[in-house]
Write an enzyme that holds these catalytic residues in place. Sequence first.
Site, PDB file in Angstrom:
ATOM      1  N   LYS A   1       4.128  10.588   0.501  1.00 13.11           N
ATOM      2  CA  LYS A   1       2.840  10.216   1.095  1.00 13.11           C
ATOM      3  C   LYS A   1       2.279  11.354   1.957  1.00 13.11           C
ATOM      4  CE  LYS A   1       4.209   6.530   3.402  1.00 13.11           C
ATOM      5  NZ  LYS A   1       5.651   6.378   3.152  1.00 13.11           N
TER       6      LYS A   1
ATOM      7  N   ARG B   1       1.147  -1.774   6.557  1.00 13.43           N
ATOM      8  CA  ARG B   1       2.503  -1.921   6.023  1.00 13.43           C
ATOM      9  C   ARG B   1       2.918  -3.379   5.925  1.00 13.43           C
ATOM     10  NH1 ARG B   1       4.498   3.356   7.619  1.00 13.43           N
ATOM     11  NH2 ARG B   1       6.559   3.749   6.778  1.00 13.43           N
TER      12      ARG B   1
ATOM     13  N   ARG C   1      15.021  16.470   3.324  1.00 16.00           N
ATOM     14  CA  ARG C   1      13.685  16.430   3.932  1.00 16.00           C
ATOM     15  C   ARG C   1      13.672  17.039   5.333  1.00 16.00           C
ATOM     16  NH1 ARG C   1       9.645  11.332   4.122  1.00 16.00           N
ATOM     17  NH2 ARG C   1      11.085  10.316   5.563  1.00 16.00           N
TER      18      ARG C   1
ATOM     19  N   ARG D   1      14.048  14.825  10.760  1.00 17.53           N
ATOM     20  CA  ARG D   1      13.515  13.672  11.501  1.00 17.53           C
ATOM     21  C   ARG D   1      14.666  12.797  11.975  1.00 17.53           C
ATOM     22  NH1 ARG D   1       8.993  10.737   8.052  1.00 17.53           N
ATOM     23  NH2 ARG D   1      10.243   8.985   8.715  1.00 17.53           N
TER      24      ARG D   1
ATOM     25  N   ARG E   1      14.916   0.886   6.084  1.00 17.69           N
ATOM     26  CA  ARG E   1      13.463   1.061   5.922  1.00 17.69           C
ATOM     27  C   ARG E   1      13.031   0.659   4.519  1.00 17.69           C
ATOM     28  NH1 ARG E   1      14.219   6.764   7.685  1.00 17.69           N
ATOM     29  NH2 ARG E   1      12.332   7.415   6.643  1.00 17.69           N
TER      30      ARG E   1
HETATM   31  P1  ADP Z   1       8.680   6.532   6.141  1.00 14.21           P
HETATM   32  O1  ADP Z   1       7.556   6.142   5.224  1.00 14.21           O
HETATM   33  O2  ADP Z   1       9.479   7.669   5.621  1.00 14.21           O
HETATM   34  O3  ADP Z   1       9.522   5.381   6.621  1.00 14.21           O
HETATM   35  P2  ADP Z   1       6.802   7.078   8.310  1.00 14.21           P
HETATM   36  O4  ADP Z   1       6.735   8.393   8.987  1.00 14.21           O
HETATM   37  O5  ADP Z   1       5.616   6.633   7.544  1.00 14.21           O
HETATM   38  O6  ADP Z   1       8.091   7.180   7.429  1.00 14.21           O
HETATM   39  O7  ADP Z   1       7.167   5.932   9.390  1.00 14.21           O
HETATM   40  C1  ADP Z   1       8.306   6.047  10.219  1.00 14.21           C
HETATM   41  C2  ADP Z   1       8.555   4.723  10.957  1.00 14.21           C
HETATM   42  O8  ADP Z   1       7.435   4.400  11.797  1.00 14.21           O
HETATM   43  C3  ADP Z   1       8.729   3.502  10.069  1.00 14.21           C
HETATM   44  O9  ADP Z   1      10.049   3.387   9.601  1.00 14.21           O
HETATM   45  C4  ADP Z   1       8.350   2.374  11.032  1.00 14.21           C
HETATM   46  O10 ADP Z   1       9.398   2.087  11.935  1.00 14.21           O
HETATM   47  C5  ADP Z   1       7.227   2.967  11.846  1.00 14.21           C
HETATM   48  N1  ADP Z   1       5.875   2.654  11.296  1.00 14.21           N
HETATM   49  C6  ADP Z   1       5.003   3.533  10.751  1.00 14.21           C
HETATM   50  N2  ADP Z   1       3.862   2.907  10.368  1.00 14.21           N
HETATM   51  C7  ADP Z   1       4.022   1.594  10.669  1.00 14.21           C
HETATM   52  C8  ADP Z   1       3.221   0.421  10.494  1.00 14.21           C
HETATM   53  N3  ADP Z   1       1.998   0.471   9.917  1.00 14.21           N
HETATM   54  N4  ADP Z   1       3.724  -0.770  10.914  1.00 14.21           N
HETATM   55  C9  ADP Z   1       4.931  -0.838  11.483  1.00 14.21           C
HETATM   56  N5  ADP Z   1       5.753   0.206  11.667  1.00 14.21           N
HETATM   57  C10 ADP Z   1       5.313   1.418  11.270  1.00 14.21           C
END
Ligand code: ADP
Length: 210
Positions: free
Chosen positions: A14, A88, A125, A156, A167
């Site tokens: 993404k 999400r 990553r 990360r 996740r």
């Molecule tokens: P990934 O898609 O690799 O899990 P992201 O960087 O998109 O990584 O998100 C990291 C973390 O941030 C997620 O695992 C979650 O805990 C939190 N997060 C991000 N966006 C949202 C959202 N829209 N709602 C709830 N939690 C979120």
Amino acid sequence: MHRIILMGPPASGKGTQSLRIQKLLGIPALSTGNLLRREVESGSELGQEVDSYINRGAYVPDELIMKMVSKWLADNEEKGWLLDGFPRTLAQAEALENDDAFQAPTIAIALDVAEEVLVGRIAGRRECSSCGATVRVEPGAEEVCPECGSTELTVRSDDDVENFRRRYANYRELTQPLFDYYAAKGKLITLDGTTSPDAVFSVIENHFSQ
Ligand code: ADP
């Protein structure tokens, strides 16, 4: 005007596609994951709360993320936008669609990648400390950012396999139902995210040039 949401499991690409779409269409983009990680790094009270969710692989509560996103959207509503990682959950999607603090997206792009492919990607990553790009490193190879040349690449804090599995389970349970939600509105395009970043992007580019 383009209002794009980008969906896909962790490490589906993404962030990479988001950077390219921003350049292609000249629109601002928000990665909610980056926004939350920056808040954690700031050490604020909100950051400490956020950290307790992210580091056990849980989603942060809807109200909290919705407040942060609506604030960003209020500053960026004029040019269109791209959201990477929001919505999400169904509650977030419905707020985005119907709530006055948000605007409905015009298109939902979903990247499809199988779980075992994702596990392999998580191990390699890195994030560029200089420009923020997500970078893939091969075992034993020199770690350099292909976007800006920086050698300061970091792992990360939530990128370990156990955290990934949680996740991914959340993603399947809470986020995947949004595919049907957007398909029913005629807004969904699903892409094979296992091909190269260039190949994924060329499908996206074709879509926007039509
Ligand atoms: P990934 O898609 O690799 O899990 P992201 O960087 O998109 O990584 O998100 C990291 C973390 O941030 C997620 O695992 C979650 O805990 C939190 N997060 C991000 N966006 C949202 C959202 N829209 N709602 C709830 N939690 C979120």
